[in-house]
Design an enzyme around this catalytic site. Structure first.
Site, PDB file in Angstrom:
ATOM      1  N   SER A   1       0.825  -1.205   0.000  1.00 13.87           N
ATOM      2  CA  SER A   1       0.000   0.000   0.000  1.00 13.87           C
ATOM      3  C   SER A   1       0.857   1.252   0.000  1.00 13.87           C
ATOM      4  O   SER A   1       1.968   1.264   0.546  1.00 13.87           O
ATOM      5  CB  SER A   1      -0.900   0.010   1.245  1.00 13.87           C
ATOM      6  OG  SER A   1      -1.509   1.259   1.435  1.00 13.87           O
TER       7      SER A   1
ATOM      8  N   TYR B   1      -2.390  -0.054  10.225  1.00 19.18           N
ATOM      9  CA  TYR B   1      -2.585  -0.659   8.899  1.00 19.18           C
ATOM     10  C   TYR B   1      -1.316  -0.512   8.063  1.00 19.18           C
ATOM     11  O   TYR B   1      -0.825  -1.480   7.471  1.00 19.18           O
ATOM     12  CB  TYR B   1      -3.761   0.009   8.186  1.00 19.18           C
ATOM     13  CG  TYR B   1      -3.867  -0.358   6.725  1.00 19.18           C
ATOM     14  CD1 TYR B   1      -4.275  -1.632   6.335  1.00 19.18           C
ATOM     15  CD2 TYR B   1      -3.552   0.566   5.734  1.00 19.18           C
ATOM     16  CE1 TYR B   1      -4.358  -1.978   4.996  1.00 19.18           C
ATOM     17  CE2 TYR B   1      -3.641   0.233   4.397  1.00 19.18           C
ATOM     18  CZ  TYR B   1      -4.043  -1.044   4.028  1.00 19.18           C
ATOM     19  OH  TYR B   1      -4.116  -1.375   2.692  1.00 19.18           O
TER      20      TYR B   1
END
Length: 359
Positions: free
Chosen positions: A142, A167
């Site tokens: 990501s 995350y």
């Protein structure tokens, strides 16, 4: 070539699975269909792949006439015996690992889910791939790994040791775990750092969905950091095209990671442009024919002000070239949204913290 796609009921996983099937690959998809957001949307994606909800609820495996080259298992990444058994009995040539607990703000509220799915689950995929001698593991990272970095555009050579959320930390951890398996066991791994993906069948917690819902219902639209946000918005078809290019290069036996002695590499995969959030909102207004009511808000915890991908490596190694501009991409999404929710009840209110700019 037999390909496993984890998270095939998810946004990107669904689009990738459909594309691979149309290209003629033999695909096995797995998903736990969790309730992070509306499971009805996940079941509808699977329905588009020819997998009925009734079949999933009655038996652990489903095949269909629409795509005879697709198999589906409802399965959780954390269930190590089930994952190992699947690999042992299926003979996968390549794994595309997209399943994960998504969301930046949700990681503040429910951190354990990220450790379970993104750390333990990824370990299970790595270990199963090693034991089964998988030829190549492609996995989703990501843009959030860049965290508090300020050098733009983001390059894979930049330091990523300052994640702004749990995350992001789990995605960085995935890259480190993959590197260790590539180094110690020679498992070829390629990580793809996705940049703010949007498009039809998207996640309800993402910017495109939240903005379209608020504007169409003429409700106040929360715009964080007083509107001073920029994002490298990337249309899902361009993302899928990039993933397929990586997969097909591996399928031809050409290592995508030949730059070093370790069969490991990480790439940015985005549009390669950063645009102001206001431009994105304006395009939605144009397509809906409705003026947004903006509610300016402070910066959210765990968020960052701007993302912008340096995609030169993807261009050079895979001839990757994103082609869908924001105006076209927004039109495609709004067209889908309008048709889909004309047939459905209104989108479910999220049971998680809204996060309009998560990566």
């Amino acid at each position: 070539m037999k390909i496993l796609v984890t998270g095939c009921a998810g946004f990107i996983g669904f689009h990738l699975t459909r594309e691979l099937l149309q290209l003629g690959y033999e695909v096995t998809g797995i998903d736990n269909i969790n309730d992070y957001y509306d499971v009805g949307l996940k079941y509808d994606r699977l329905s588009e792949l020819g997998i009925s909800r009734a079949d999933i609820s009655s038996i652990p495996f489903s095949s269909n006439l629409k795509y005879p080259n697709l198999k589906f298992y409802k399965m959780d990444l954390v269930d190590q015996p089930a994952i190992f058994s699947l690999f042992e009995n299926s003979g996968f040539d390549l794994v595309c690992h997209l399943a994960a607990q998504a969301g930046v703000r949700y990681s503040i509220a429910q951190p354990q889910r990220y450790i379970d799915s993104n750390i333990q689950g990824f370990f299970n995929i790595l270990e199963a791939s090693r034991k089964s001698a998988v030829r190549h593991l492609v996995y989703a990272s990501s843009s959030s790994v860049y965290g508090l970095g300020t050098t733009l555009p983001f390059s894979t050579g930049e330091n990523t040791d300052q994640p702004a959320s749990l995350y992001a930390a789990t995605k960085k951890c995935n890259e480190l775990m993959a590197h260790s398996y590539s180094h110690v066991f020679g498992l070829p791994t390629t990580g793809l750092r996705f940049f703010t993906v949007y498009g039809p069948w998207g996640r309800p917690d993402m910017a495109m969905f939240l903005f379209t819902k608020a504007i169409s219902e003429q409700k106040p639209l929360q715009v964080f950091n007083q509107g001073n946000m920029k994002r490298d918005f990337t249309y899902v078809d361009d993302i899928v095209d990039g993933i397929v290019k990586v997969i097909e290069k591996a399928a031809r036996g050409i290592a995508s990671t030949g730059k070093t002695a370790i069969p490991y590499h990480v790439y940015n995969i985005g549009r390669g442009k950063s645009i102001p959030l206001e431009e994105f909102i304006t395009e939605i207004e144009k397509q809906l024919g409705v003026k947004a009511m903006r509610e300016l808000m402070p910066m959210q915890a765990g968020d960052i002000a701007e993302t912008w991908s340096d995609i030169d490596e993807m261009r050079n190694d895979f001839r990757y070239q994103p082609h869908v501009d924001v105006a076209t991409g927004v039109k495609h999404f709004v067209d889908w949204y309008s048709v889909y929710y004309a047939k459905q009840k209104a989108p479910q209110e999220l049971s998680v913290l809204d996060e309009p700019l998560s990566q």
